[in-house]
Design a protein around this motif. Structure first.
Motif, short mmCIF file in Angstrom:
data_model
loop_
_atom_site.label_atom_id
_atom_site.label_comp_id
_atom_site.label_asym_id
_atom_site.label_seq_id
_atom_site.Cartn_x
_atom_site.Cartn_y
_atom_site.Cartn_z
N PHE A 128 0.85 -1.20 0.00
CA PHE A 128 0.00 0.00 0.00
C PHE A 128 0.88 1.24 0.00
O PHE A 128 0.66 2.18 -0.75
CB PHE A 128 -0.93 0.01 1.23
N MET A 129 1.92 1.23 0.83
CA MET A 129 2.83 2.35 0.95
C MET A 129 3.58 2.58 -0.37
O MET A 129 3.73 3.71 -0.81
CB MET A 129 3.81 2.11 2.09
N GLU A 130 4.03 1.51 -1.01
CA GLU A 130 4.74 1.62 -2.29
C GLU A 130 3.82 2.22 -3.36
O GLU A 130 4.23 3.08 -4.13
CB GLU A 130 5.27 0.26 -2.74
N GLU A 131 2.58 1.74 -3.40
CA GLU A 131 1.61 2.27 -4.38
C GLU A 131 1.34 3.74 -4.10
O GLU A 131 1.24 4.55 -5.03
CB GLU A 131 0.30 1.48 -4.32
N LEU A 132 1.20 4.08 -2.84
CA LEU A 132 0.93 5.46 -2.45
C LEU A 132 2.08 6.38 -2.90
O LEU A 132 1.85 7.45 -3.46
CB LEU A 132 0.73 5.55 -0.93
N GLN B 104 -0.76 8.21 5.23
CA GLN B 104 -1.09 6.92 5.84
C GLN B 104 -1.57 7.13 7.29
O GLN B 104 -2.50 6.49 7.72
CB GLN B 104 0.11 5.99 5.79
N SER B 105 -0.92 8.05 8.00
CA SER B 105 -1.30 8.29 9.40
C SER B 105 -2.69 8.89 9.52
O SER B 105 -3.33 8.79 10.57
CB SER B 105 -0.27 9.21 10.09
N LYS B 106 -3.17 9.52 8.46
CA LYS B 106 -4.49 10.15 8.48
C LYS B 106 -5.60 9.24 7.98
O LYS B 106 -6.77 9.59 8.03
CB LYS B 106 -4.48 11.43 7.61
N GLN B 107 -5.23 8.06 7.46
CA GLN B 107 -6.23 7.14 6.95
C GLN B 107 -6.95 6.47 8.13
O GLN B 107 -6.34 6.18 9.15
CB GLN B 107 -5.58 6.05 6.08
#
Length: 93
Positions: free
Chosen positions: A8-12, A88-91
């Motif tokens: 997910f992080m890589e895609e983001l 990510q921290s705000k999701q």
């Protein structure tokens, strides 16, 4: 579902790079040219304060995240990595 996965992080990060290039009209740069931890301002990508406003708009438009504090904004916009971690921290969990 738990914590987002690394993929997910890589895609983001990939998505962010494309959005930065599009928002700032960086025609000579491809997403793979931007390193995750490279500084976006100064010696890195060489962005300026006008660009930082564009990036704030990008966060709001694409991720519904509003950054109120300019000092916080400076930390968030340091690199693609810091932007992705902030998003990510705000999701919702």
């Amino acid at each position: 579902m738990g914590k987002p996965t690394t993929s997910f992080m890589e895609e983001l990060k990939k998505q962010l790079k494309a959005q930065i290039i599009e928002a700032l009209n960086l025609q000579d740069i491809k997403p793979e040219d931007i390193e995750d931890n490279a500084p976006l301002f100064g010696e890195g990508l060489g962005l300026d304060s006008i660009d930082s406003l564009e990036l704030m708009v990008l966060l709001e438009r694409h991720y519904q995240i509003r950054v109120e504090d300019p000092r916080e904004g400076r930390k968030i916009l340091q690199s693609v990595q810091s932007m992705a971690e902030f998003i990510q921290s705000k999701q919702p969990a």
